[in-house]
Design an enzyme around this catalytic site. Structure first.
Site, PDB file in Angstrom:
ATOM      1  CE  LYS A   1      -3.201  -8.149 -11.067  1.00  0.00           C
ATOM      2  NZ  LYS A   1      -3.211  -6.836 -11.699  1.00  0.00           N
TER       3      LYS A   1
ATOM      4  CB  ILE B   1      -4.441  -4.465 -19.280  1.00  0.00           C
ATOM      5  CG1 ILE B   1      -5.074  -3.078 -19.305  1.00  0.00           C
ATOM      6  CG2 ILE B   1      -3.948  -4.871 -20.661  1.00  0.00           C
ATOM      7  CD1 ILE B   1      -4.114  -1.942 -19.628  1.00  0.00           C
TER       8      ILE B   1
ATOM      9  CG  ASN C   1       2.006   5.500 -12.154  1.00  0.00           C
ATOM     10  OD1 ASN C   1       3.087   5.429 -12.726  1.00  0.00           O
ATOM     11  ND2 ASN C   1       0.900   4.952 -12.652  1.00  0.00           N
TER      12      ASN C   1
ATOM     13  CE  LYS D   1      -0.480  -6.829  -7.043  1.00  0.00           C
ATOM     14  NZ  LYS D   1       0.363  -5.641  -6.984  1.00  0.00           N
TER      15      LYS D   1
ATOM     16  CG  PHE E   1       7.079  -5.917 -14.141  1.00  0.00           C
ATOM     17  CD1 PHE E   1       7.065  -6.406 -15.435  1.00  0.00           C
ATOM     18  CD2 PHE E   1       8.298  -5.530 -13.590  1.00  0.00           C
ATOM     19  CE1 PHE E   1       8.238  -6.506 -16.166  1.00  0.00           C
ATOM     20  CE2 PHE E   1       9.471  -5.620 -14.315  1.00  0.00           C
ATOM     21  CZ  PHE E   1       9.450  -6.117 -15.599  1.00  0.00           C
TER      22      PHE E   1
HETATM   23  O1  PMT Z   1       8.793   2.794 -15.286  1.00  0.00           O
HETATM   24  P1  PMT Z   1       9.932   2.796 -14.271  1.00  0.00           P
HETATM   25  O2  PMT Z   1      10.122   4.159 -13.658  1.00  0.00           O
HETATM   26  O3  PMT Z   1      11.197   2.220 -14.835  1.00  0.00           O
HETATM   27  O4  PMT Z   1       9.476   1.840 -13.061  1.00  0.00           O
HETATM   28  C1  PMT Z   1       9.332   0.482 -13.278  1.00  0.00           C
HETATM   29  C2  PMT Z   1       8.077  -0.091 -12.596  1.00  0.00           C
HETATM   30  C3  PMT Z   1       8.259  -0.021 -11.076  1.00  0.00           C
HETATM   31  C4  PMT Z   1       6.823   0.695 -13.004  1.00  0.00           C
HETATM   32  C5  PMT Z   1       7.960  -1.571 -13.105  1.00  0.00           C
HETATM   33  O5  PMT Z   1       9.108  -2.295 -12.751  1.00  0.00           O
HETATM   34  C6  PMT Z   1       6.731  -2.253 -12.530  1.00  0.00           C
HETATM   35  O6  PMT Z   1       6.714  -2.769 -11.426  1.00  0.00           O
HETATM   36  N1  PMT Z   1       5.593  -2.247 -13.308  1.00  0.00           N
HETATM   37  C7  PMT Z   1       4.297  -2.732 -12.844  1.00  0.00           C
HETATM   38  C8  PMT Z   1       3.652  -1.686 -11.991  1.00  0.00           C
HETATM   39  C9  PMT Z   1       2.278  -2.085 -11.473  1.00  0.00           C
HETATM   40  O7  PMT Z   1       1.315  -1.495 -11.865  1.00  0.00           O
HETATM   41  O8  PMT Z   1       2.276  -3.124 -10.691  1.00  0.00           O
HETATM   42  P2  PMT Z   1       0.923  -3.717  -9.969  1.00  0.00           P
HETATM   43  O9  PMT Z   1       1.456  -4.600  -8.923  1.00  0.00           O
HETATM   44  O10 PMT Z   1       0.018  -2.607  -9.579  1.00  0.00           O
HETATM   45  O11 PMT Z   1       0.225  -4.537 -11.134  1.00  0.00           O
HETATM   46  C10 PMT Z   1       0.456  -5.920 -11.359  1.00  0.00           C
HETATM   47  C11 PMT Z   1       0.387  -6.253 -12.819  1.00  0.00           C
HETATM   48  O12 PMT Z   1      -0.925  -5.968 -13.317  1.00  0.00           O
HETATM   49  C12 PMT Z   1       1.352  -5.454 -13.686  1.00  0.00           C
HETATM   50  O13 PMT Z   1       1.872  -6.309 -14.664  1.00  0.00           O
HETATM   51  C13 PMT Z   1       0.461  -4.373 -14.310  1.00  0.00           C
HETATM   52  O14 PMT Z   1       0.949  -3.954 -15.580  1.00  0.00           O
HETATM   53  C14 PMT Z   1      -0.862  -5.109 -14.445  1.00  0.00           C
HETATM   54  N2  PMT Z   1      -2.067  -4.251 -14.416  1.00  0.00           N
HETATM   55  C15 PMT Z   1      -2.375  -3.509 -13.326  1.00  0.00           C
HETATM   56  C16 PMT Z   1      -3.550  -2.762 -13.305  1.00  0.00           C
HETATM   57  C17 PMT Z   1      -4.389  -2.783 -14.442  1.00  0.00           C
HETATM   58  N3  PMT Z   1      -5.499  -2.053 -14.492  1.00  0.00           N
HETATM   59  N4  PMT Z   1      -4.043  -3.512 -15.506  1.00  0.00           N
HETATM   60  C18 PMT Z   1      -2.919  -4.250 -15.517  1.00  0.00           C
HETATM   61  O15 PMT Z   1      -2.604  -4.926 -16.503  1.00  0.00           O
END
Ligand code: PMT
Length: 406
Positions: A339, A305, A208, A335, A321
């Site tokens: 979570k 994770i 991504n 979320k 995030f």
């Molecule tokens: O890296 P940059 O270019 O600066 O951009 C920043 C960002 C947009 C990536 C950052 O600000 C951000 O939003 N990071 C989280 C991205 C994400 O995967 O969001 P999500 O809504 O899909 O996931 C929610 C949470 O679950 C996140 O804390 C993620 O780390 C966690 N997760 C998701 C999937 C997974 N298999 N394991 C996880 O721990």
């Protein structure tokens, strides 16, 4: 509280005289400084100056029996919380990049787990040489912080890039790594950042647009707040902030394993990484050949994770995030609950929004509260977010537990 333990490495170059000023600045800022000189450095300046400024005998040899008996080189490598090499000559950078351990300074760099920063100083053509540039790129890739060089008049009479930064600039750049006091002092924080890559075959992957900028900015702000920071990072083109220990991973599976390994003792876990939700069911052993007009890909879910961290009985304070394109706050709140997070920072993502840009805006949510952090450069935003995390964390029962144990 005693200041940070810093090894100042001085290598052979005319800029070695500026290292004396650097030692003075670091001592002024409360650091405990041990100077280590290479043989080349001793051709330019004497140990007496450094000893007077640091208050410690200078180390210069692997084979000094008396010094080794007092604190052996491995012990010294463990003692260091930061190594800064200023000036770093072209020869030193080459030896460091290639893992040499042929004098005390390179051996310490190889034997330490402390972050390393280097301030290159050399003639502009030596700096521009492909060999030097490739050594510097390799070092940066491994998390060594490269400070400068500046451009300007050089001792050799030429003008161009290669001048060592001034001592005060170096001291300012490494200041976050010297910080010992702050709202998160004594707390260990584990943070993920960047994208993951899920292999399809030996040459292709699904990933991504995460650049890691947001997560790295948060890691820097955490360090500035006094935390011990471990950054589990997907593949990005960034250097670890000073004083932050980086663990490199590529896939979601590797990120899961690294988080589990690094979790013990963690007071706060922050998931800023954009982790793949699915991975290809299989990674082909050989490059997949072009066959029909379309191709179908079977994918399996990756482990979540952050949910796994939050489900543990001995869970830290957990901050997620949420990257959303629509109904940002609503999805983020779902979320937060699903979570079982303590706090979630929601950002609207899209073309030129949040991902891979220098500014961002966040809405931070927790059970019973919310705060908007308006659009700002990512480091400013990260500092505001960390202040809020520290505030929420201090009111949380986990904070008392960690204080009792730590
Ligand atoms: O890296 P940059 O270019 O600066 O951009 C920043 C960002 C947009 C990536 C950052 O600000 C951000 O939003 N990071 C989280 C991205 C994400 O995967 O969001 P999500 O809504 O899909 O996931 C929610 C949470 O679950 C996140 O804390 C993620 O780390 C966690 N997760 C998701 C999937 C997974 N298999 N394991 C996880 O721990």
């Amino acid at each position: 509280m005693q200041g940070k333990r810093v090894i100042v490495g001085v290598t052979g170059g005319i800029a070695a005289y500026k290292a004396a000023e650097l030692v003075r600045r670091l001592v002024e800022r409360g650091a405990q400084v041990q100077v280590v000189m290479t043989a080349g450095a001793q051709q330019f300046v004497t140990a007496t100056t450094f000893q007077a400024l640091s208050g410690r005998p200078v180390r210069d040899s692997l084979w000094d029996v008396a010094a080794e008996a007092a604190m052996g080189h491995i012990e010294l490598a463990r003692w260091a919380e930061l190594i800064v090499v200023a000036p770093a000559s072209a020869d030193f950078l080459a030896r460091l990049a290639h893992g040499h351990a042929d004098d005390l300074l390179t051996t310490l760099c190889l034997a330490t787990e402390a972050p390393i920063a280097v301030a290159p100083a050399m003639n502009r053509i030596m700096w521009a040489n492909a060999a030097t540039q490739s050594n510097v790129a390799l070092l940066q890739q491994r998390g060594v912080q490269v400070l400068g060089p500046a451009a300007g008049d050089q001792a050799c009479g030429e003008t161009g890039p290669g001048r060592m930064l001034e001592a005060v600039q170096i001291a300012d750049l490494i200041a976050p790594a010297l910080q010992t006091q702050g709202p998160l002092s004594g707390r260990r924080v584990l943070i993920t950042a960047g994208p993951t890559r899920e292999a399809l075959d030996p040459v292709r992957f699904i990933s991504n647009r995460s650049s890691g900028k947001m997560g790295y900015a948060v890691a820097q702000a955490l360090r500035e707040a006094g935390a011990e920071v471990v950054l589990v990072s997907g593949p990005v083109a960034l250097c670890a902030p000073p004083g932050v220990r980086r663990v490199d991973v590529e896939s979601a599976q590797q990120m899961t394993e690294a988080v589990q390994r690094e979790l013990p003792g963690t007071a706060i876990f922050i998931g800023a990484a954009a982790v793949a939700d699915y991975r290809p069911s299989e990674c082909a052993a050989d490059k997949i050949k072009k066959t029909g007009d379309c191709m179908q890909l079977a994918m399996n879910r990756t482990e979540d994770i952050i949910s796994a961290v939050a489900a543990r009985a001995d869970r830290p304070f957990v901050v997620g995030f949420a990257a959303e394109t629509t109904a940002v706050e609503q999805h983020a709140r779902e979320k937060l609950l699903r979570k079982n997070l303590d706090l979630i920072a929601a950002n609207e993502v899209g073309a030129c929004k949040a991902f891979d840009c220098d500014e961002n805006a966040l809405v931070v949510l927790w059970r019973g509260g919310r705060r908007e952090l308006p659009s700002a450069p990512k480091l400013d935003l990260a500092r505001a977010l960390v202040a809020l995390i520290a505030e929420r964390y201090s009111e949380h029962p986990q904070a008392a537990n960690h204080a009792a144990h730590g």
